[in-house]
Design a protein around this motif. Structure first.
Motif, PDB file in Angstrom:
ATOM      1  N   ASN A  84      32.427  40.022  43.345  1.00  0.00           N
ATOM      2  CA  ASN A  84      32.237  38.700  42.730  1.00  0.00           C
ATOM      3  C   ASN A  84      33.524  37.910  43.303  1.00  0.00           C
ATOM      4  OD1 ASN A  84      34.252  38.841  40.770  1.00  0.00           O
ATOM      5  ND2 ASN A  84      32.864  39.663  39.459  1.00  0.00           N
ATOM      6  N   LEU A  85      33.225  36.465  43.551  1.00  0.00           N
ATOM      7  CA  LEU A  85      34.179  35.554  44.031  1.00  0.00           C
ATOM      8  C   LEU A  85      35.672  35.733  43.133  1.00  0.00           C
ATOM      9  CD1 LEU A  85      35.051  33.598  46.200  1.00  0.00           C
ATOM     10  CD2 LEU A  85      34.204  31.798  44.617  1.00  0.00           C
ATOM     11  N   SER A  86      35.697  36.055  41.872  1.00  0.00           N
ATOM     12  CA  SER A  86      36.823  36.177  40.962  1.00  0.00           C
ATOM     13  C   SER A  86      37.631  37.207  41.412  1.00  0.00           C
ATOM     14  CB  SER A  86      36.560  35.659  39.706  1.00  0.00           C
ATOM     15  OG  SER A  86      35.823  36.957  39.270  1.00  0.00           O
ATOM     16  N   THR A  87      36.812  38.286  41.646  1.00  0.00           N
ATOM     17  CA  THR A  87      37.630  39.564  42.043  1.00  0.00           C
ATOM     18  C   THR A  87      38.203  39.475  43.588  1.00  0.00           C
ATOM     19  OG1 THR A  87      36.058  40.772  40.735  1.00  0.00           O
ATOM     20  CG2 THR A  87      37.259  42.007  42.401  1.00  0.00           C
ATOM     21  N   MET A  88      37.474  38.847  44.484  1.00  0.00           N
ATOM     22  CA  MET A  88      37.926  38.502  45.754  1.00  0.00           C
ATOM     23  C   MET A  88      39.257  37.654  45.819  1.00  0.00           C
ATOM     24  SD  MET A  88      34.838  37.771  47.878  1.00  0.00           S
ATOM     25  CE  MET A  88      35.186  38.455  49.837  1.00  0.00           C
ATOM     26  N   GLU A  89      39.318  36.655  44.688  1.00  0.00           N
ATOM     27  CA  GLU A  89      40.563  35.741  44.628  1.00  0.00           C
ATOM     28  C   GLU A  89      41.655  36.764  44.058  1.00  0.00           C
ATOM     29  OE1 GLU A  89      38.851  32.746  42.119  1.00  0.00           O
ATOM     30  OE2 GLU A  89      38.188  31.440  44.014  1.00  0.00           O
ATOM     31  N   THR A  90      41.336  37.582  43.217  1.00  0.00           N
ATOM     32  CA  THR A  90      42.413  38.215  42.590  1.00  0.00           C
ATOM     33  C   THR A  90      42.955  39.132  43.789  1.00  0.00           C
ATOM     34  OG1 THR A  90      41.428  38.443  40.430  1.00  0.00           O
ATOM     35  CG2 THR A  90      42.869  40.342  40.773  1.00  0.00           C
ATOM     36  N   PHE A  91      42.143  39.778  44.745  1.00  0.00           N
ATOM     37  CA  PHE A  91      42.873  40.441  45.789  1.00  0.00           C
ATOM     38  C   PHE A  91      43.780  39.702  46.445  1.00  0.00           C
ATOM     39  CE2 PHE A  91      39.202  43.735  45.117  1.00  0.00           C
ATOM     40  CZ  PHE A  91      39.944  44.953  45.552  1.00  0.00           C
ATOM     41  N   LEU A  92      43.157  38.699  46.831  1.00  0.00           N
ATOM     42  CA  LEU A  92      43.979  37.693  47.850  1.00  0.00           C
ATOM     43  C   LEU A  92      45.387  37.269  47.135  1.00  0.00           C
ATOM     44  CD1 LEU A  92      41.136  35.209  49.094  1.00  0.00           C
ATOM     45  CD2 LEU A  92      42.187  37.339  50.111  1.00  0.00           C
ATOM     46  N   GLU A  93      45.228  37.027  45.881  1.00  0.00           N
ATOM     47  CA  GLU A  93      46.419  36.755  45.116  1.00  0.00           C
ATOM     48  C   GLU A  93      47.695  37.985  45.072  1.00  0.00           C
ATOM     49  OE1 GLU A  93      45.677  35.316  41.112  1.00  0.00           O
ATOM     50  OE2 GLU A  93      44.247  33.960  41.836  1.00  0.00           O
ATOM     51  N   VAL A  94      46.991  39.258  44.768  1.00  0.00           N
ATOM     52  CA  VAL A  94      47.701  40.507  44.650  1.00  0.00           C
ATOM     53  C   VAL A  94      48.384  40.715  46.192  1.00  0.00           C
ATOM     54  CG1 VAL A  94      47.636  43.046  44.364  1.00  0.00           C
ATOM     55  CG2 VAL A  94      46.601  41.417  42.722  1.00  0.00           C
ATOM     56  N   LEU A  95      47.548  40.633  47.232  1.00  0.00           N
ATOM     57  CA  LEU A  95      48.186  40.601  48.461  1.00  0.00           C
ATOM     58  C   LEU A  95      48.710  39.528  49.041  1.00  0.00           C
ATOM     59  CD1 LEU A  95      44.697  42.533  49.483  1.00  0.00           C
ATOM     60  CD2 LEU A  95      47.067  43.737  49.222  1.00  0.00           C
ATOM     61  N   ASP A  96      48.990  38.707  48.292  1.00  0.00           N
ATOM     62  CA  ASP A  96      49.627  37.343  48.938  1.00  0.00           C
ATOM     63  C   ASP A  96      48.977  36.871  50.214  1.00  0.00           C
ATOM     64  OD1 ASP A  96      51.593  37.364  46.692  1.00  0.00           O
ATOM     65  OD2 ASP A  96      52.777  38.863  47.940  1.00  0.00           O
ATOM     66  N   ALA A  97      47.660  36.682  50.153  1.00  0.00           N
ATOM     67  CA  ALA A  97      46.953  36.434  51.399  1.00  0.00           C
ATOM     68  C   ALA A  97      45.931  35.207  51.125  1.00  0.00           C
ATOM     69  CB  ALA A  97      46.446  37.514  51.709  1.00  0.00           C
ATOM     70  N   ASP A  98      45.745  34.539  52.319  1.00  0.00           N
ATOM     71  CA  ASP A  98      44.573  33.670  52.289  1.00  0.00           C
ATOM     72  C   ASP A  98      43.565  34.386  53.302  1.00  0.00           C
ATOM     73  OD1 ASP A  98      45.380  31.583  50.764  1.00  0.00           O
ATOM     74  OD2 ASP A  98      46.773  30.920  52.625  1.00  0.00           O
ATOM     75  N   MET A  99      42.257  34.146  52.889  1.00  0.00           N
ATOM     76  CA  MET A  99      41.233  35.046  53.879  1.00  0.00           C
ATOM     77  C   MET A  99      40.729  33.899  54.915  1.00  0.00           C
ATOM     78  SD  MET A  99      39.424  37.565  53.846  1.00  0.00           S
ATOM     79  CE  MET A  99      38.344  38.382  54.545  1.00  0.00           C
TER      80      MET A  99
END
Length: 75
Positions: free
Chosen positions: A55-70
């Motif tokens: 889900n989108l919120s999980t993808m956003e959490t990954f991006l936050e943790v990895l300090d990244a923008d997709m």
């Protein structure tokens, strides 16, 4: 799942693996940061395109943790 969705999930998995390694995290460490528990197997499934979807919120959490923008163009 539609073909475009599969392509996005594959690219997301590749991206997660790349960024995780870049940050020097193990799959277990990333799982702890994203899910609050050690679920290395699920991170492995994401990285190897073995999950149905995220889900989108999980993808956003990954991006936050990895300090990244997709940025799919870079993959």
């Amino acid at each position: 799942m539609a073909r475009g969705e599969l392509n996005i999930m594959r690219k997301f998995g590749q991206f997660v693996k790349f960024k995780r390694r870049q940050k020097g995290l193990t799959q277990s460490e990333l799982a702890q940061l994203v899910y609050g528990k050690n679920d290395r197997q699920y991170i492995s499934k994401i990285e190897n395109n073995k999950v149905e979807g995220i889900n989108l919120s999980t993808m956003e959490t990954f991006l936050e943790v990895l300090d990244a923008d997709m940025d799919f163009k870079s993959l």
